[in-house]
Design a protein around this motif. Structure first.
Motif, short mmCIF file in Angstrom:
data_model
loop_
_atom_site.label_atom_id
_atom_site.label_comp_id
_atom_site.label_asym_id
_atom_site.label_seq_id
_atom_site.Cartn_x
_atom_site.Cartn_y
_atom_site.Cartn_z
N ASP A 173 37.57 -98.11 88.41
CA ASP A 173 38.25 -99.40 88.48
C ASP A 173 37.43 -100.43 89.25
N ALA A 174 36.76 -99.99 90.30
CA ALA A 174 36.02 -100.92 91.15
C ALA A 174 34.84 -101.56 90.43
N HIS A 175 34.30 -100.90 89.41
CA HIS A 175 33.10 -101.39 88.74
C HIS A 175 33.38 -102.18 87.46
N LYS A 176 34.63 -102.44 87.16
CA LYS A 176 34.95 -103.15 85.92
C LYS A 176 34.47 -104.59 85.96
N GLN A 177 34.08 -105.07 84.79
CA GLN A 177 33.74 -106.49 84.57
C GLN A 177 32.66 -107.02 85.52
N LEU A 178 31.68 -106.18 85.81
CA LEU A 178 30.54 -106.58 86.65
C LEU A 178 30.98 -107.07 88.03
N ALA A 179 32.11 -106.56 88.50
CA ALA A 179 32.60 -106.96 89.83
C ALA A 179 31.71 -106.40 90.92
N ILE A 180 31.74 -107.04 92.07
CA ILE A 180 31.13 -106.45 93.26
C ILE A 180 32.06 -105.33 93.70
N PRO A 181 31.62 -104.08 93.63
CA PRO A 181 32.54 -102.98 93.91
C PRO A 181 32.66 -102.71 95.40
N VAL A 182 33.87 -102.51 95.85
CA VAL A 182 34.13 -102.02 97.20
C VAL A 182 34.98 -100.77 97.01
N VAL A 183 34.30 -99.61 96.99
CA VAL A 183 34.98 -98.36 96.69
C VAL A 183 35.51 -97.78 97.99
#
Length: 614
Positions: A333-343
């Motif tokens: 979920d954190a990596h969807k749509q080229l988002a900046i991921p904060v896992v």
């Protein structure tokens, strides 16, 4: 090594009894009970193991395998994933009836333990009653249908396998990054087989939900994006509830001057009159939140899957340079749509971001603009109260009356059809965590069964189950369950003569009214179901309310009742709350209907706003 000789079924039950978690400083069993319908696949062994421990692990008799498992899902949701219910069935149709419930748990990231009977492992007597036979693979049974809708799946073919498998299944269900349903296929002969299990396996164990901390490098990137934002927005998803991050997110938004919008799962993270609240977002959202989303340059998405209903099929965000920062325990979920991921855990991550943002605060004009949007939205909702009612009232009018009358700790629950949109748009949350609309899988039939499970989890306040006539006819037997077990629910049964919201979609995309409203479906005689008589036949108190002005008195009677109460009302088929975003559905590229061609042109115009990676 000390051992204990038990059957496989007995060992499973004994292990389940000794798993605990800490809630509010008190250690409580993780497994709060079992919903069970017994048949030849589970009655002789699993039921034999469950019967002596009813005082510690109560077994609740369901009336439909799907609905009892849905009740288990709703229980887990109301408990924010901290306690788990079990659902058990025989083989064959009893087993496959639970596939939909497993999918609901999977889509909503909720724990559910399913123990299903299975055919004999030795296969000597194949085919047994209710067994399918796959010619090219004799190892396949209907239990295999759960593989795509389970987070953890196992078939126990030797008793000793449970020593390894049960702890792994619980670890999956307790991990917010992987949480979902765990499924066990239990062949009948293996359930009955005895084994000398190590006594250590049954020692009391206390588990907890971990709070993973995000990587510092991800935090740095996220802070860099947020610190430059002129019009930031927070999307509050269901993960904010499950993490217990409401306080942290609220403080963060207040300190930074950031408006907060809510997904369906995230609704009731803020009460409706909080100064940072900007409304529900997306297809079933408000004009307020969608207006904020259109202008946002940085979107902090916390604990959300970013479903198409949240994002308006990725067309609601219109700022040319909008960036997403996605906080989620699940890497997917954190990596969807080229988002900046904060896992990481929502609470820990928000606190970490807050600590790194220094004295950043969004321009005051931005929050004021959001407050103006939500103020206009509340005025729009208020306008429904004074509208003249000719014929049946609209959903919005009924919702506004009940919303005004309900207590702060009442729990609003719905699932499929027109009600989730109407409630997400129109229900003004009076307390945190007081709303459940199952829209991860949008499951007709969840409403009544889910209310039963939610009531088990929430002894305080009333559970208000909103159910349409379509869902009611699909799955209603747990009205009887709520009466039989003493779990009172107030059922708002809204009858609009069929699947009216899908009729709206059908007509809105150029189609002719066909097969959705009951009067447009093939029939020899059209008549309306007497839902009052039906609910009364299952033990509930029920009444029909003909006029909106009579609803307050009926509501007071429902609140005062000593058992489940059903209020039945006719609802207008064509009047809806407006304010949601565009939703992409397939509109025919070629059609003989002019209305369809017009709808296709509108679809093409809206799709130009759709983003492929933001």
């Amino acid at each position: 090594m000390e051992t204990v000789r038990l059957t496989t079924a007995q060992a499973i039950v004994r292990w389940l009894l000794n798993q605990y978690t800490a809630i509010g400083g008190e250690e409580v069993p993780i497994f709060a009970g079992a919903f069970g319908i017994f048949g030849h696949g589970n009655v002789t062994c699993l039921a034999e193991a469950l019967e002596p421990v009813q005082d510690r692990l109560p077994t609740w008799r369901g009336h439909n395998e799907q609905s009892m498992a849905l009740a288990a899902v709703a229980y887990a949701k109301a408990m924010r994933g901290r306690r788990i219910m079990i659902a058990t069935s025989s083989i064959g149709p009893g087993c496959t009836n639970m596939v939909t419930a497993a999918a609901v748990a999977h889509a909503n990231r909720l724990p559910l333990l399913i123990l299903a009977g299975d055919t004999f492992q030795h296969r000597i007597v194949d085919p047994v009653l209710q067994q399918i036979e796959v010619f090219e693979d004799p190892t396949v049974t209907v239990c295999d249908t759960f593989k795509p809708v389970s987070r953890y799946w196992d078939r126990i073919t030797r008793p000793e396998q449970v020593v390894r498998s049960l702890p792994q299944a619980l670890a999956v269900m307790m991990d917010p990054a992987s949480r979902g349903p765990a499924f066990f296929a239990l062949p009948q002969d293996i359930q009955a087989e005895a084994y000398d299990f190590p006594a250590r396996f049954f020692e009391r164990a206390v588990h907890y939900i971990r709070r993973p901390r995000p990587d510092d490098r991800d935090l740095e990137r996220a802070v860099s994006a947020l610190a430059r934002a002129r019009s930031p927005m927070i999307i509050s998803g269901g993960g904010v509830h499950y993490s217990g991050a409401v306080g942290a997110m609220t403080s963060f938004a207040e300190r930074r001057g950031i408006p907060v919008v809510e997904t369906v799962a995230g609704k009731a993270t803020l009460i409706h009159d909080h100064p940072n609240y900007a409304g529900p977002i997306g297809v079933t959202g408000s004009a307020a939140a969608n207006s904020v989303a259109e202008d946002a340059d940085v979107v902090l998405a916390v604990g959300t899957r970013l479903q198409d209903f949240t994002t308006g099929s990725w067309a609601v965000f219109k700022h040319p340079d909008v960036r997403f920062v996605s906080v989620n325990t699940a890497r997917w979920d954190a990596h969807k749509q080229l988002a900046i991921p904060v896992v990481g855990d929502a609470k820990v991550s928000i606190e970490a971001l807050d600590g790194l943002l220094g004295d950043y605060r969004a321009p005051e004009s931005w929050l004021r603009a959001a407050q103006g949007h939500i103020g206009a939205w509340h005025s729009y909702l208020d306008s429904w109260k004074s509208r003249d009612v000719e014929g049946s009232p609209a959903y919005a009018q009924v919702i506004q009356v009940v919303n005004r009358l309900c207590d702060d700790d009442d729990y609003c629950l719905s699932a499929a059809g027109g009600l989730p949109g109407e409630l997400t748009m129109g229900w003004r949350s009076k307390s945190v965590g007081s709303f459940d609309s199952e829209y991860g899988y949008s499951t007709m039939g969840y409403e009544i069964a889910g209310a039963w499970g939610a009531r088990m989890a929430r002894p305080d306040g009333d559970v208000i189950a909103w159910v349409g006539d379509g869902s009611y006819l699909m799955m209603n037997s747990d009205i009887y369950s709520t009466v039989m077990t003493g779990h009172k629910v107030i059922f708002m049964i809204m009858d609009n003569g069929g699947f009216a919201v899908i009729n709206r979609l059908q007509v809105g995309t150029g189609g002719a009214e066909f097969n959705n409203l009951l009067r447009t479906a093939r029939h020899s005689e059209y008549f309306r179901v007497d839902f009052v008589a039906h609910a009364e036949a299952m033990g509930a108190i029920a009444e029909r309310v003909e006029r909106l002005e009579n609803l307050p008195d009926a509501w007071r009677r429902a609140k005062a009742a000593d058992r489940s109460y059903a209020i039945v009302m006719d609802i207008d088929q064509y009047t809806w709350t407006e304010g949601g975003a565009w939703w992409e559905v397939g509109v025919p590229e070629v059609s003989d209907r002019e209305q369809v061609r017009v709808a296709r042109a509108s679809w093409e115009a809206e799709r130009k706003h759709q983003r492929v990676g933001v």
